[in-house]
Scaffold this motif. Structure first.
Motif, PDB file in Angstrom:
ATOM      1  N   ARG A   4       1.002  -1.169  -0.009  1.00 16.77           N
ATOM      2  CA  ARG A   4      -0.123  -0.156  -0.125  1.00 16.77           C
ATOM      3  C   ARG A   4       0.990   1.266  -0.085  1.00 16.77           C
ATOM      4  N   LEU A   5       0.155   2.315  -0.354  1.00 17.33           N
ATOM      5  CA  LEU A   5       1.026   3.700  -0.277  1.00 17.33           C
ATOM      6  C   LEU A   5       1.385   3.912   1.123  1.00 17.33           C
ATOM      7  N   ILE A   6       0.413   3.787   2.014  1.00 15.83           N
ATOM      8  CA  ILE A   6       0.790   4.102   3.462  1.00 15.83           C
ATOM      9  C   ILE A   6       0.455   2.780   4.101  1.00 15.83           C
ATOM     10  N   ASN A   7       1.400   2.294   4.730  1.00 14.38           N
ATOM     11  CA  ASN A   7       1.574   0.851   5.382  1.00 14.38           C
ATOM     12  C   ASN A   7       1.300   0.844   6.823  1.00 14.38           C
ATOM     13  N   ASN A   8       1.222  -0.365   7.505  1.00 18.83           N
ATOM     14  CA  ASN A   8       1.095  -0.279   9.064  1.00 18.83           C
ATOM     15  C   ASN A   8       2.542  -0.121   9.611  1.00 18.83           C
ATOM     16  N   ARG A   9       2.572  -0.079  10.643  1.00 14.16           N
ATOM     17  CA  ARG A   9       3.682   0.268  11.462  1.00 14.16           C
ATOM     18  C   ARG A   9       4.986  -0.385  10.990  1.00 14.16           C
ATOM     19  N   LEU A  10       4.884  -1.687  11.204  1.00 17.25           N
ATOM     20  CA  LEU A  10       5.874  -2.799  10.805  1.00 17.25           C
ATOM     21  C   LEU A  10       6.607  -2.278   9.522  1.00 17.25           C
ATOM     22  N   ALA A  11       5.636  -2.465   8.566  1.00 18.97           N
ATOM     23  CA  ALA A  11       5.875  -2.075   7.043  1.00 18.97           C
ATOM     24  C   ALA A  11       6.877  -0.665   6.974  1.00 18.97           C
ATOM     25  N   THR A  12       6.382   0.285   7.754  1.00 22.42           N
ATOM     26  CA  THR A  12       6.834   1.643   7.635  1.00 22.42           C
ATOM     27  C   THR A  12       8.221   1.705   8.105  1.00 22.42           C
ATOM     28  N   VAL A  13       8.398   1.010   9.291  1.00 27.20           N
ATOM     29  CA  VAL A  13       9.757   1.082  10.076  1.00 27.20           C
ATOM     30  C   VAL A  13      10.657   0.188   9.185  1.00 27.20           C
ATOM     31  N   GLN A  14      10.064  -0.831   8.570  1.00 25.05           N
ATOM     32  CA  GLN A  14      11.059  -1.699   7.487  1.00 25.05           C
ATOM     33  C   GLN A  14      11.476  -0.763   6.423  1.00 25.05           C
ATOM     34  N   GLN A  15      10.338  -0.055   5.850  1.00 24.98           N
ATOM     35  CA  GLN A  15      10.801   1.121   4.732  1.00 24.98           C
ATOM     36  C   GLN A  15      11.706   2.099   5.148  1.00 24.98           C
ATOM     37  N   TRP A  16      11.546   2.604   6.340  1.00 25.13           N
ATOM     38  CA  TRP A  16      12.369   3.567   6.935  1.00 25.13           C
ATOM     39  C   TRP A  16      14.083   3.152   7.308  1.00 25.13           C
ATOM     40  N   LEU A  17      13.959   2.027   7.593  1.00 22.56           N
ATOM     41  CA  LEU A  17      15.329   1.151   7.871  1.00 22.56           C
ATOM     42  C   LEU A  17      16.045   1.027   6.324  1.00 22.56           C
ATOM     43  N   ILE A  18      15.235   0.445   5.492  1.00 19.04           N
ATOM     44  CA  ILE A  18      15.991  -0.092   4.245  1.00 19.04           C
ATOM     45  C   ILE A  18      16.463   1.372   3.621  1.00 19.04           C
ATOM     46  N   GLN A  19      15.453   2.427   3.673  1.00 21.73           N
ATOM     47  CA  GLN A  19      15.922   3.664   2.944  1.00 21.73           C
ATOM     48  C   GLN A  19      17.087   4.441   3.594  1.00 21.73           C
ATOM     49  N   LEU A  20      17.194   4.175   4.862  1.00 19.53           N
ATOM     50  CA  LEU A  20      18.289   4.776   5.606  1.00 19.53           C
ATOM     51  C   LEU A  20      19.649   3.955   5.184  1.00 19.53           C
ATOM     52  N   SER A  42      20.325   1.981   2.524  1.00 17.90           N
ATOM     53  CA  SER A  42      20.402   2.192   1.112  1.00 17.90           C
ATOM     54  C   SER A  42      20.991   3.463   0.858  1.00 17.90           C
ATOM     55  N   LYS A  43      20.492   4.527   1.505  1.00 16.85           N
ATOM     56  CA  LYS A  43      20.855   5.997   1.096  1.00 16.85           C
ATOM     57  C   LYS A  43      22.544   6.023   1.458  1.00 16.85           C
ATOM     58  N   HIS A  44      22.893   5.516   2.588  1.00 16.18           N
ATOM     59  CA  HIS A  44      24.289   5.626   2.807  1.00 16.18           C
ATOM     60  C   HIS A  44      25.230   4.800   2.230  1.00 16.18           C
ATOM     61  N   MET A  45      24.598   3.274   1.740  1.00 22.54           N
ATOM     62  CA  MET A  45      25.505   2.475   1.355  1.00 22.54           C
ATOM     63  C   MET A  45      25.869   2.333  -0.475  1.00 22.54           C
ATOM     64  N   LEU A  46      24.479   3.263  -0.987  1.00 20.03           N
ATOM     65  CA  LEU A  46      24.619   3.373  -2.207  1.00 20.03           C
ATOM     66  C   LEU A  46      25.287   4.690  -2.669  1.00 20.03           C
ATOM     67  N   SER A  47      25.304   5.520  -1.880  1.00 24.81           N
ATOM     68  CA  SER A  47      25.719   6.909  -2.198  1.00 24.81           C
ATOM     69  C   SER A  47      27.092   7.115  -2.824  1.00 24.81           C
ATOM     70  N   ILE A  48      28.025   5.766  -2.561  1.00 24.17           N
ATOM     71  CA  ILE A  48      29.220   5.933  -3.361  1.00 24.17           C
ATOM     72  C   ILE A  48      29.233   5.444  -4.571  1.00 24.17           C
ATOM     73  N   HIS A  49      28.147   4.866  -5.149  1.00 23.73           N
ATOM     74  CA  HIS A  49      27.985   4.021  -6.429  1.00 23.73           C
ATOM     75  C   HIS A  49      27.652   4.834  -7.534  1.00 23.73           C
ATOM     76  N   ASN A  50      27.876   4.723  -8.798  1.00 29.02           N
ATOM     77  CA  ASN A  50      27.477   5.148  -9.919  1.00 29.02           C
ATOM     78  C   ASN A  50      26.273   4.420 -10.457  1.00 29.02           C
ATOM     79  N   TYR A  51      25.814   4.751 -11.583  1.00 31.28           N
ATOM     80  CA  TYR A  51      24.483   3.880 -12.146  1.00 31.28           C
ATOM     81  C   TYR A  51      24.576   2.591 -12.128  1.00 31.28           C
ATOM     82  N   LYS A  52      25.719   1.940 -12.705  1.00 25.37           N
ATOM     83  CA  LYS A  52      26.056   0.614 -12.622  1.00 25.37           C
ATOM     84  C   LYS A  52      25.870   0.062 -11.357  1.00 25.37           C
ATOM     85  N   GLY A  53      26.694   0.363 -10.479  1.00 29.35           N
ATOM     86  CA  GLY A  53      26.633  -0.018  -9.063  1.00 29.35           C
ATOM     87  C   GLY A  53      25.416  -0.100  -8.392  1.00 29.35           C
ATOM     88  N   GLN A  54      24.673   1.012  -8.661  1.00 29.39           N
ATOM     89  CA  GLN A  54      23.029   1.012  -8.126  1.00 29.39           C
ATOM     90  C   GLN A  54      22.410  -0.079  -8.552  1.00 29.39           C
TER      91      GLN A  54
END
Lengths: 226, 57
Positions: A36-52, A54-66
């Motif tokens: 869903r666009l707006i999920n329950n708490r567990l899914a929201t926490v999971q999304q937040w964690l993955i975004q956090l 991935s933002k840090h880990m993929l910042s060094i990569h170019n398009y191919k690396g991403q």
């Protein structure tokens, strides 16, 4: 400590049937698929964690690396959740098995190396010789760099195996010592129990750090080759 | 970690243009030369063995 010290590292069986595959698949049940666009708490926490992460880990990569984003995020979530679940008493931790860690490390490392040789052959070959090497040292350094390249997946796997296995063994030993000391000297048992608590907190941190280190190193090998 | 060299600050001439430890091409050629030499040494030892057995007989 009546049980064999290595009993927790043997293949788990239920009525004679090995259930190691079920145990490996189990952590995926704990991560719901957001639909869903707006999920329950567990899914929201999971999304937040993955975004956090991935933002840090993929910042060094170019398009191919991403393009490896899904692989790297799945890897860190899998190893992190497996390590954390392994801290539950009497549970089996798949990441204590060298076979499993080699099965993760070798294909990922080989994928990055093959990708590097396919897309940047010249640079990949040139990596075997550090810049500015004096002439007499060149053959030796090429051989050393080749060996260090092939050691990478072994080091990845053994690092994870050794850290998790050692932590579990220590918890087992100190827990056993606490139990035995309770009847002999309760004060010493209390000190040992406090050490056990501190060790468990350390193992919680190690579980997450080792997942991060594994994924970060794979990410760095990818960055070198893209 | 050794990074990429644009090659503009190093001006090599002659054989040094293709075999140096500063430019990408130079480093690549040195690496290929090292691997090729190791391969030649191994092949040389393998080809010597049957000749040795024949001379002993």
């Amino acid at each position: 400590m009546n049980e064999n010290l290595f009993a927790s590292f043997t293949t788990p069986m239920m009525m004679g049937v090995p259930i190691v595959v079920l145990i490996i698949i189990f952590p995926s049940i704990l991560f719901p698929s957001p639909n869903r666009l707006i999920n329950n708490r567990l899914a929201t926490v999971q999304q937040w964690l993955i975004q956090l992460v991935s933002k840090h880990m993929l910042s060094i990569h170019n398009y191919k690396g991403q393009t490896w984003a899904l692989m790297l995020m799945s890897l860190i979530l899998f190893i992190g959740s497996t390590n954390l679940l392994g801290l539950l008493p009497h549970s089996f931790t798949p990441t204590t098995q060298l076979s499993m860690n080699l099965g993760m490390a070798i294909p990922l490392w080989a994928g990055t190396v093959v990708m590097g040789f396919r897309h940047k052959t010249k640079a990949s070959l040139a990596h075997f010789l550090p810049q500015g090497t004096p002439l007499p040292l060149i053959p030796m350094l090429v051989i050393i760099e080749t060996i260090s390249l092939f050691i990478q997946p072994v080091a990845l796997a053994v690092r994870l195996t050794a850290n998790i296995t050692a932590g579990h063994l220590l918890i087992h030993l100190i827990g056993g010592a606490t139990l035995v000391l309770m009847n002999i000297n309760p004060v010493t048992a209390l000190i040992t129990f406090i050490i056990l608590i501190l060790l468990t907190i350390l193992e919680l941190a190690v579980a997450l750090i080792q997942a991060y280190v594994f994924t970060l190193l794979v990410s760095l090998y990818l960055h070198d080759n893209t | 970690m050794a990074g990429h060299d644009s090659g503009t600050q190093h001006q090599f001439t002659g054989i040094k243009k293709y075999f140096n430890s500063y430019t990408l091409i130079g480093r690549r050629n040195y690496v290929l030369l090292t691997y090729g030499s190791i391969l030649m040494i191994i092949l040389g030892f393998k080809m010597r063995k049957p000749k040795k057995e024949v001379s002993q007989k």
